[in-house]
Design an enzyme around this catalytic site. Sequence first.
Site, short mmCIF file in Angstrom:
data_model
loop_
_atom_site.label_atom_id
_atom_site.label_comp_id
_atom_site.label_asym_id
_atom_site.label_seq_id
_atom_site.Cartn_x
_atom_site.Cartn_y
_atom_site.Cartn_z
N LYS A 1 0.84 -1.21 0.00
CA LYS A 1 0.00 0.00 0.00
C LYS A 1 0.87 1.24 0.00
CE LYS A 1 0.83 1.67 4.27
NZ LYS A 1 1.48 2.91 4.58
N PRO B 1 9.22 -4.08 0.24
CA PRO B 1 10.35 -3.73 1.11
C PRO B 1 10.01 -3.90 2.59
CG PRO B 1 9.99 -2.01 -0.56
CD PRO B 1 8.88 -3.01 -0.72
N GLY C 1 7.57 1.33 4.98
CA GLY C 1 6.45 2.26 4.90
C GLY C 1 5.44 1.86 3.83
N ALA D 1 3.71 -1.22 4.28
CA ALA D 1 2.85 -2.17 5.00
C ALA D 1 3.12 -3.63 4.64
CB ALA D 1 1.37 -1.83 4.80
N ASP E 1 -3.21 -1.18 9.02
CA ASP E 1 -3.26 -1.24 7.56
C ASP E 1 -3.85 -2.56 7.03
OD1 ASP E 1 -1.86 1.19 7.34
OD2 ASP E 1 0.07 0.15 7.51
#
Length: 306
Positions: free
Chosen positions: A11, A104, A108, A110, A146
């Site tokens: 995301k 990753p 950042g 999610a 998330d």
Amino acid sequence: MTSATARVPAKINLCLGVGPVRDDGFHALATVYQALDVHDEVRAVVADDSDEITVSVHIEADRLVESIDVPTDDDNLAVRAAKLLRDTTGVDGGVRLAIRKVIPVAGGMAGGSADAAAALVACNEVWGTGLGRQELEELASTLGSDVPFLLHGGNAIGGGRGEVISPVLARGSYFWVVAVASQGLPTREVFAEFDRLNEGIDVPDPVVPDDLLAALRAGDAVELGATLSNDLTDAALSLRPELRGTLDLGLQADALGAVVSGSGPTCLFLAGDEAHSLDIAMALAGAGVCADVIQARGPVAGARLI
Ligand code: C5P
């Protein structure tokens, strides 16, 4: 059915409004999520001989990332997802989870939450627990802010602490360039830095900017690029000052917009089309400021069986 595999997107937050700390310690958020075609896969295999829930992690991407280790014990969010589903439905038995990671780690985007969403979908299949989307989303919201969006996919507004998903009118398919940093950044550290930077300040309730919603309704990439925003930017740049240079490089390559992804340290650049996306990716890769550069498209569907 003894095994099933679910695929789940990463995301990004097109805007990330961060409000005051709530009584439960989380921050009020107002965000617009978009799911990108950077996918993890989670395979679940029923363990006939044991009631253990185990996980193995295979990091697919060949990146120069000093990644924060992905836990392979009960701290792994996919394991917690499987346990929650088992406890809620009362099903017996164990499962072996295998995660193929492309998203990753601590970037950042999610990734951990994505694996939890995929584990819910895959385990729901192999255990035959038959929960519907609504019931899975309710479980997801207890696992992380998330996780419900990663089941949902597409574009959506996130309220509450991020877990309250509502639809957003959107058209268009967007070209993104994702600059992966060489070292991950834990989300909670970035929120703690946000609190430190805002000490003594009355942080207002967060809102989703109207001009961003208008850009999405129109499917206008130029407008969208101009309205990308992230209230965690200062906190992420305070912890990783070098990200400023990465953002500037993308803008020098005429990106339509540049923004830190969620709590960072991944940076995102919006391009007008595939060729433009390649130009930005080449500029970033050539400058050697990041561990990896990924060209991605969004929106895409949420966690699904494959
Ligand atoms: O919800 P999730 O487990 O992904 O959040 C990770 C951490 O990020 C939390 O423990 C908290 O420190 C921080 N966070 C927050 N406010 C939010 C979401 C996350 O403070 N709305």
